[in-house]
Scaffold this motif. Sequence first.
Motif, PDB file in Angstrom:
ATOM      1  N   TYR A   1       0.809  -1.220   0.000  1.00 32.62           N
ATOM      2  CA  TYR A   1       0.000   0.000   0.000  1.00 32.62           C
ATOM      3  C   TYR A   1       0.846   1.276   0.000  1.00 32.62           C
ATOM      4  O   TYR A   1       0.294   2.370   0.121  1.00 32.62           O
ATOM      5  CB  TYR A   1      -0.954  -0.011   1.201  1.00 32.62           C
ATOM      6  CG  TYR A   1      -1.989  -1.102   1.086  1.00 32.62           C
ATOM      7  CD1 TYR A   1      -3.235  -0.864   0.527  1.00 32.62           C
ATOM      8  CD2 TYR A   1      -1.696  -2.397   1.509  1.00 32.62           C
ATOM      9  CE1 TYR A   1      -4.179  -1.874   0.403  1.00 32.62           C
ATOM     10  CE2 TYR A   1      -2.628  -3.420   1.394  1.00 32.62           C
ATOM     11  CZ  TYR A   1      -3.858  -3.151   0.829  1.00 32.62           C
ATOM     12  OH  TYR A   1      -4.779  -4.161   0.699  1.00 32.62           O
TER      13      TYR A   1
ATOM     14  N   THR B  61      -9.618  -1.034   6.117  1.00 34.58           N
ATOM     15  CA  THR B  61      -9.520   0.127   6.985  1.00 34.58           C
ATOM     16  C   THR B  61      -8.058   0.536   7.068  1.00 34.58           C
ATOM     17  O   THR B  61      -7.199  -0.255   7.471  1.00 34.58           O
ATOM     18  CB  THR B  61     -10.050  -0.171   8.398  1.00 34.58           C
ATOM     19  OG1 THR B  61     -11.440  -0.522   8.322  1.00 34.58           O
ATOM     20  CG2 THR B  61      -9.898   1.048   9.295  1.00 34.58           C
ATOM     21  N   VAL B  62      -7.778   1.767   6.668  1.00 32.95           N
ATOM     22  CA  VAL B  62      -6.414   2.308   6.632  1.00 32.95           C
ATOM     23  C   VAL B  62      -6.279   3.297   7.786  1.00 32.95           C
ATOM     24  O   VAL B  62      -6.930   4.345   7.773  1.00 32.95           O
ATOM     25  CB  VAL B  62      -6.146   3.016   5.286  1.00 32.95           C
ATOM     26  CG1 VAL B  62      -4.737   3.600   5.259  1.00 32.95           C
ATOM     27  CG2 VAL B  62      -6.375   2.069   4.117  1.00 32.95           C
ATOM     28  N   SER B  63      -5.447   2.979   8.783  1.00 30.94           N
ATOM     29  CA  SER B  63      -5.415   3.873   9.948  1.00 30.94           C
ATOM     30  C   SER B  63      -4.226   3.615  10.856  1.00 30.94           C
ATOM     31  O   SER B  63      -3.462   2.664  10.684  1.00 30.94           O
ATOM     32  CB  SER B  63      -6.702   3.698  10.771  1.00 30.94           C
ATOM     33  OG  SER B  63      -6.688   2.460  11.462  1.00 30.94           O
TER      34      SER B  63
ATOM     35  N   SER C 298      -5.053   4.996   1.282  1.00 30.11           N
ATOM     36  CA  SER C 298      -6.498   4.883   1.043  1.00 30.11           C
ATOM     37  C   SER C 298      -6.804   4.877  -0.450  1.00 30.11           C
ATOM     38  O   SER C 298      -7.714   4.170  -0.910  1.00 30.11           O
ATOM     39  CB  SER C 298      -7.252   6.022   1.738  1.00 30.11           C
ATOM     40  OG  SER C 298      -6.958   7.281   1.159  1.00 30.11           O
TER      41      SER C 298
ATOM     42  N   TYR D   8     -10.734   5.032   6.143  1.00 31.24           N
ATOM     43  CA  TYR D   8      -9.383   5.412   6.549  1.00 31.24           C
ATOM     44  C   TYR D   8      -9.461   6.410   7.695  1.00 31.24           C
ATOM     45  O   TYR D   8     -10.488   7.064   7.873  1.00 31.24           O
ATOM     46  CB  TYR D   8      -8.580   5.992   5.374  1.00 31.24           C
ATOM     47  CG  TYR D   8      -8.972   7.395   4.961  1.00 31.24           C
ATOM     48  CD1 TYR D   8      -8.278   8.500   5.436  1.00 31.24           C
ATOM     49  CD2 TYR D   8     -10.055   7.616   4.108  1.00 31.24           C
ATOM     50  CE1 TYR D   8      -8.655   9.790   5.067  1.00 31.24           C
ATOM     51  CE2 TYR D   8     -10.434   8.895   3.730  1.00 31.24           C
ATOM     52  CZ  TYR D   8      -9.726   9.977   4.224  1.00 31.24           C
ATOM     53  OH  TYR D   8     -10.100  11.257   3.862  1.00 31.24           O
ATOM     54  N   ASP D   9      -8.415   6.505   8.488  1.00 33.27           N
ATOM     55  CA  ASP D   9      -8.349   7.387   9.651  1.00 33.27           C
ATOM     56  C   ASP D   9      -9.347   6.952  10.725  1.00 33.27           C
ATOM     57  O   ASP D   9      -8.958   6.591  11.818  1.00 33.27           O
ATOM     58  CB  ASP D   9      -8.574   8.838   9.244  1.00 33.27           C
ATOM     59  CG  ASP D   9      -8.566   9.773  10.434  1.00 33.27           C
ATOM     60  OD1 ASP D   9      -7.534   9.810  11.127  1.00 33.27           O
ATOM     61  OD2 ASP D   9      -9.583  10.453  10.680  1.00 33.27           O
TER      62      ASP D   9
ATOM     63  N   SER E 190     -13.188   8.837   5.735  1.00 35.13           N
ATOM     64  CA  SER E 190     -12.874   8.894   7.160  1.00 35.13           C
ATOM     65  C   SER E 190     -14.189   9.165   7.878  1.00 35.13           C
ATOM     66  O   SER E 190     -14.743  10.261   7.782  1.00 35.13           O
ATOM     67  CB  SER E 190     -11.866  10.010   7.443  1.00 35.13           C
ATOM     68  OG  SER E 190     -11.642  10.137   8.825  1.00 35.13           O
TER      69      SER E 190
ATOM     70  N   MET F 211      -1.857   7.831   5.185  1.00 34.35           N
ATOM     71  CA  MET F 211      -3.276   7.451   5.178  1.00 34.35           C
ATOM     72  C   MET F 211      -3.926   7.857   3.866  1.00 34.35           C
ATOM     73  O   MET F 211      -4.682   7.086   3.261  1.00 34.35           O
ATOM     74  CB  MET F 211      -4.016   8.116   6.341  1.00 34.35           C
ATOM     75  CG  MET F 211      -3.802   7.461   7.684  1.00 34.35           C
ATOM     76  SD  MET F 211      -4.864   8.256   8.900  1.00 34.35           S
ATOM     77  CE  MET F 211      -3.971   7.871  10.391  1.00 34.35           C
TER      78      MET F 211
ATOM     79  N   ALA G  38     -13.313   6.092  -0.661  1.00 34.52           N
ATOM     80  CA  ALA G  38     -12.700   5.958   0.662  1.00 34.52           C
ATOM     81  C   ALA G  38     -13.176   7.104   1.538  1.00 34.52           C
ATOM     82  O   ALA G  38     -13.281   8.242   1.076  1.00 34.52           O
ATOM     83  CB  ALA G  38     -11.177   5.975   0.557  1.00 34.52           C
TER      84      ALA G  38
ATOM     85  N   ILE H 185     -12.450  10.379  -2.522  1.00 34.97           N
ATOM     86  CA  ILE H 185     -11.912  10.305  -1.162  1.00 34.97           C
ATOM     87  C   ILE H 185     -12.594  11.390  -0.323  1.00 34.97           C
ATOM     88  O   ILE H 185     -12.576  12.565  -0.694  1.00 34.97           O
ATOM     89  CB  ILE H 185     -10.385  10.533  -1.127  1.00 34.97           C
ATOM     90  CG1 ILE H 185      -9.675   9.672  -2.174  1.00 34.97           C
ATOM     91  CG2 ILE H 185      -9.845  10.267   0.272  1.00 34.97           C
ATOM     92  CD1 ILE H 185      -9.738   8.187  -1.936  1.00 34.97           C
TER      93      ILE H 185
ATOM     94  N   VAL I 198     -13.910   1.925   1.208  1.00 35.31           N
ATOM     95  CA  VAL I 198     -12.735   1.784   2.067  1.00 35.31           C
ATOM     96  C   VAL I 198     -12.835   2.836   3.165  1.00 35.31           C
ATOM     97  O   VAL I 198     -13.227   3.978   2.900  1.00 35.31           O
ATOM     98  CB  VAL I 198     -11.427   1.979   1.263  1.00 35.31           C
ATOM     99  CG1 VAL I 198     -10.221   2.136   2.195  1.00 35.31           C
ATOM    100  CG2 VAL I 198     -11.217   0.835   0.293  1.00 35.31           C
TER     101      VAL I 198
END
Length: 406
Positions: free
Chosen positions: A61, A183-185, A365, A171-172, A147, A361, A145, A77, A169
């Motif tokens: 990633y 989940t990107v965090s 994401s 993230y954060d 948050s 992030m 994506a 996003i 997706v």
Amino acid sequence: MKNFKKIVALLISITLLAAGCGSQKSSSEEEKETTKKAENKKITKEESAQAKLDVVNPAAYNNAEGLKLEKGTYISIIGKASTGEYWSEVKKGVEKATDDINENLGYTGKDKVKITFNAPADADDVDQQVNLLDEELAREPAALAISIADEQSCKVQFDMAADNEIPIVAYDCGSDYQGLMATVSTDNTKSAKEAADKLAEAMSSKGKVLILAHDSKSMAAKERVAGFKAELKKKYPKMSVANVYYMDNIEKLQKNVAAEINTGTYARSTDGDARLRTGDEKINPTDITEDDIIDYYLQKHPDVCGCFATNATAVKTIVSGMDRTKKDNVMVVGYDADKEEIDMLKKGKVDGLVVQNPYAMGYASVIAAARSALSMGNESVVDTGYTWITKSNLNDNEVKKMLYNE
């Protein structure tokens, strides 16, 4: 005469020897100076950006290789705020990932993959974020994506996205929605536990702590509060949490503080001078400001020795409160690292910060969303890492690389 010549020769030898030693010392000093300069060299933006990406796990990633998106693909996003240093970093990461994808694919002009970053004008405005989500889903992106400001707020939209085969997706800030592709965090639980350990060390493992949480709705805030409390309970029997203040519960707290003032059980004060109601005049809840609420907590718990704040806003809020109430013996740890927080760290008003990795992030994401659009599969969790900073390590190169860029 011979003795004189011998003496002259001896003096010349001593002079040359001394010169040689002086030259050797100078060389050693120069070497140390060179090493010091190398250690403290200025970090370029490119070096900092790459360092931020290098800590992403899994490493798939941190680059845009192998993402064979069709020409003109659109990915959306959505953030929690459109302003602030943290979200500026997220946006930079999104833009870099977009550039990398198009460069790898050789797309230019109208053929470029289009990836946009949108967010509410006011931070954590749940209604506005949901409206943005509706608008973006109506554009039918290849993937999206987000948050998530309130983990319960988007489930209807996520179901709609699933029906229309638009992968989501997080993230954060994530949620427990089962259909999320990834989940990107930050590892919020792990970082909060480390913050608890650091605060315990500063407090000699004893005393009361006040927790200031930026909200009660986001998963990130919940995980940080829970992780911090769990670590104290598990490892520090002489420490306890005096209270948890959730900054989005202001209306309820206004009523509580106003009631105590009106019944005489609490005297609101500013700069040490009591400001009580006069006569039968009542304080209305709407007269109570957030500053009043923070002052209330600090004065109702005079034995508090430490504070844990869950984001930049919370950190700055509690430090301002301590300034107003003249509490200079309370240890503070928290999250993020904008300019104001760094200044507080340098001045000793903050003892340590968990620096997240919003640039990574944003970047990761985009990669996760692109992988979802291509049905490539995703890891359920992508860890973007964090760094613990204090006044003493602030100038270390490895730390400077992780700080936000202007």
